[in-house]
Design an enzyme around this catalytic site. Structure first.
Site, PDB file in Angstrom:
ATOM      1  N   CYS A 110      55.447  39.729  52.823  1.00  0.00           N
ATOM      2  CA  CYS A 110      55.478  40.101  51.409  1.00  0.00           C
ATOM      3  C   CYS A 110      55.963  38.904  50.610  1.00  0.00           C
ATOM      4  O   CYS A 110      56.900  38.207  51.024  1.00  0.00           O
ATOM      5  CB  CYS A 110      56.423  41.300  51.206  1.00  0.00           C
ATOM      6  SG  CYS A 110      56.523  41.884  49.499  1.00  0.00           S
ATOM      7  N   HIS A 153      49.779  48.607  50.761  1.00  0.00           N
ATOM      8  CA  HIS A 153      50.941  47.713  50.608  1.00  0.00           C
ATOM      9  C   HIS A 153      51.317  47.610  49.127  1.00  0.00           C
ATOM     10  O   HIS A 153      52.495  47.657  48.764  1.00  0.00           O
ATOM     11  CB  HIS A 153      50.612  46.328  51.192  1.00  0.00           C
ATOM     12  CG  HIS A 153      51.714  45.322  51.050  1.00  0.00           C
ATOM     13  ND1 HIS A 153      52.471  44.880  52.119  1.00  0.00           N
ATOM     14  CD2 HIS A 153      52.200  44.676  49.952  1.00  0.00           C
ATOM     15  CE1 HIS A 153      53.361  43.997  51.672  1.00  0.00           C
ATOM     16  NE2 HIS A 153      53.219  43.859  50.364  1.00  0.00           N
ATOM     17  N   GLU A 154      50.285  47.471  48.276  1.00  0.00           N
ATOM     18  CA  GLU A 154      50.542  47.322  46.829  1.00  0.00           C
ATOM     19  C   GLU A 154      51.022  48.620  46.195  1.00  0.00           C
ATOM     20  O   GLU A 154      51.984  48.612  45.416  1.00  0.00           O
ATOM     21  CB  GLU A 154      49.281  46.824  46.094  1.00  0.00           C
ATOM     22  CG  GLU A 154      48.704  45.506  46.605  1.00  0.00           C
ATOM     23  CD  GLU A 154      49.740  44.432  46.827  1.00  0.00           C
ATOM     24  OE1 GLU A 154      49.552  43.600  47.734  1.00  0.00           O
ATOM     25  OE2 GLU A 154      50.788  44.411  46.122  1.00  0.00           O
ATOM     26  N   HIS A 157      54.603  49.284  46.697  1.00  0.00           N
ATOM     27  CA  HIS A 157      55.498  48.578  45.768  1.00  0.00           C
ATOM     28  C   HIS A 157      55.740  49.404  44.507  1.00  0.00           C
ATOM     29  O   HIS A 157      56.834  49.369  43.938  1.00  0.00           O
ATOM     30  CB  HIS A 157      54.923  47.209  45.366  1.00  0.00           C
ATOM     31  CG  HIS A 157      55.195  46.106  46.331  1.00  0.00           C
ATOM     32  ND1 HIS A 157      56.459  45.770  46.754  1.00  0.00           N
ATOM     33  CD2 HIS A 157      54.357  45.233  46.937  1.00  0.00           C
ATOM     34  CE1 HIS A 157      56.389  44.745  47.594  1.00  0.00           C
ATOM     35  NE2 HIS A 157      55.128  44.396  47.732  1.00  0.00           N
TER      36      HIS A 157
HETATM   37  O1  LIG Z   1      52.590  42.811  47.498  1.00  0.00           O
HETATM   38  C1  LIG Z   1      51.875  41.829  47.737  1.00  0.00           C
HETATM   39  N1  LIG Z   1      52.301  40.835  48.511  1.00  0.00           N
HETATM   40  O2  LIG Z   1      53.577  40.852  48.917  1.00  0.00           O
HETATM   41  C2  LIG Z   1      51.426  39.790  49.015  1.00  0.00           C
HETATM   42  C3  LIG Z   1      51.027  40.095  50.455  1.00  0.00           C
HETATM   43  C4  LIG Z   1      50.122  41.319  50.522  1.00  0.00           C
HETATM   44  C5  LIG Z   1      49.502  41.560  51.908  1.00  0.00           C
HETATM   45  C6  LIG Z   1      50.524  41.702  53.053  1.00  0.00           C
HETATM   46  C7  LIG Z   1      49.848  42.606  54.067  1.00  0.00           C
HETATM   47  C8  LIG Z   1      48.763  43.360  53.352  1.00  0.00           C
HETATM   48  C9  LIG Z   1      48.727  42.877  51.926  1.00  0.00           C
HETATM   49  C10 LIG Z   1      50.321  38.852  50.969  1.00  0.00           C
HETATM   50  O3  LIG Z   1      49.252  38.537  50.507  1.00  0.00           O
HETATM   51  N2  LIG Z   1      50.936  38.080  51.918  1.00  0.00           N
HETATM   52  N3  LIG Z   1      52.120  38.453  52.471  1.00  0.00           N
HETATM   53  C11 LIG Z   1      53.085  37.397  52.779  1.00  0.00           C
HETATM   54  C12 LIG Z   1      52.522  36.091  53.191  1.00  0.00           C
HETATM   55  C13 LIG Z   1      51.091  36.182  53.501  1.00  0.00           C
HETATM   56  C14 LIG Z   1      50.324  36.841  52.396  1.00  0.00           C
HETATM   57  C15 LIG Z   1      48.911  37.037  52.868  1.00  0.00           C
HETATM   58  O4  LIG Z   1      48.610  37.992  53.546  1.00  0.00           O
HETATM   59  N4  LIG Z   1      48.084  36.069  52.423  1.00  0.00           N
HETATM   60  C16 LIG Z   1      46.747  35.955  52.712  1.00  0.00           C
HETATM   61  C17 LIG Z   1      46.096  36.724  53.687  1.00  0.00           C
HETATM   62  C18 LIG Z   1      44.720  36.517  53.857  1.00  0.00           C
HETATM   63  C19 LIG Z   1      44.077  35.591  53.097  1.00  0.00           C
HETATM   64  C20 LIG Z   1      44.797  34.846  52.166  1.00  0.00           C
HETATM   65  N5  LIG Z   1      46.130  35.024  51.991  1.00  0.00           N
HETATM   66 NI    NI Z   2      54.357  42.808  48.889  1.00  0.00          NI
END
Ligand SMILES: O=CN(O)C[C@@H](CC1CCCC1)C(=O)N1NCCC[C@H]1C(=O)Nc1ccccn1
Ligand code: NI
Length: 183
Positions: A110, A153-154, A157
């Site tokens: 996250c 996940h969203e 939140h």
């Molecule tokens: O609430 C929203 N958040 O906290 C951003 C989160 C949301 C995802 C987490 C799991 C499902 C949704 C997020 O995107 N991440 N989590 C932390 C670091 C990595 C990043 C990620 O998965 N990046 C990514 C993945 C594929 C392609 C490009 N980038």
């Molecule tokens: Ni998140």
């Protein structure tokens, strides 16, 4: 533009409270915020912009992560079947879901959590969502697998729920019966 300094981290109250519905039709300020949220996610996946502004690449963002306790979220990603999602949503609501569960095999992270939290995060395999999109249109989305995981996940939140709240305390790597990974 939104950068990492605008994203609140664990301990900030909006991450653990239930956010308020956005007044419809959305006012100018809410429209600008949601547009900026979508732009942030897109920027975070652009090699040049993300490097220049030190953005952590993400696929989704919810308003509580900006310290705003409002039911707004944005996503920008392509799932493994090549379906792409890039929009902002007001007041998203899961109106139905499968009993069957799924999970990301490597666990979740996250942008508001500056640490690794190992473990499986069980999610519904299929969900149906109703929301108002960034253009103000009512939409009904039927999602499964990775796309379903991102939206859950969203939406979590917006309800003050963090991904690690779903990890089994006794056995973090226990996979829920019959659940298959979505990646
Ligand atoms: O609430 C929203 N958040 O906290 C951003 C989160 C949301 C995802 C987490 C799991 C499902 C949704 C997020 O995107 N991440 N989590 C932390 C670091 C990595 C990043 C990620 O998965 N990046 C990514 C993945 C594929 C392609 C490009 N980038
Ligand atoms: Ni998140």
């Amino acid at each position: 533009m939104i950068t990492m300094k605008d994203i609140v981290r664990e301990g900030y109250p909006t991450l653990t409270e239930s956010a308020a519905p956005v007044e419809m039709p959305p006012n100018k300020e809410d429209q600008e915020t949601l547009t900026d949220m979508l732009t942030f996610i897109q920027n975070s996946q652009d090699p040049e912009i993300s490097e220049k502004y030190e953005l952590r690449p993400g696929v989704g963002l919810a308003a509580p992560q900006l310290g705003l306790s409002k039911r707004m979220m944005a996503v920008h990603f392509e799932d493994l079947n090549g379906n792409s999602y890039s929009d902002g949503y007001y007041n998203p609501k899961i109106i139905s879901h499968s009993v069957e569960q799924t999970y990301i095999s490597t666990g979740e992270g996250c942008l508001s959590v500056d640490r690794e939290v190992p473990g499986i995060v069980p999610r519904h395999m299929r969900i149906t969502i109703k929301a108002i999109n960034l253009n103000g249109e009512p939409v009904k989305l039927r999602l499964k697998g990775y796309a379903a995981v991102v939206f859950q996940h969203e939406i979590d939140h917006l309800n003050g729920i963090m991904f690690y709240d779903h990890i089994n305390k006794n056995d973090p790597f226990k996979t829920p019966d019959g659940a298959k990974p979505c990646d």
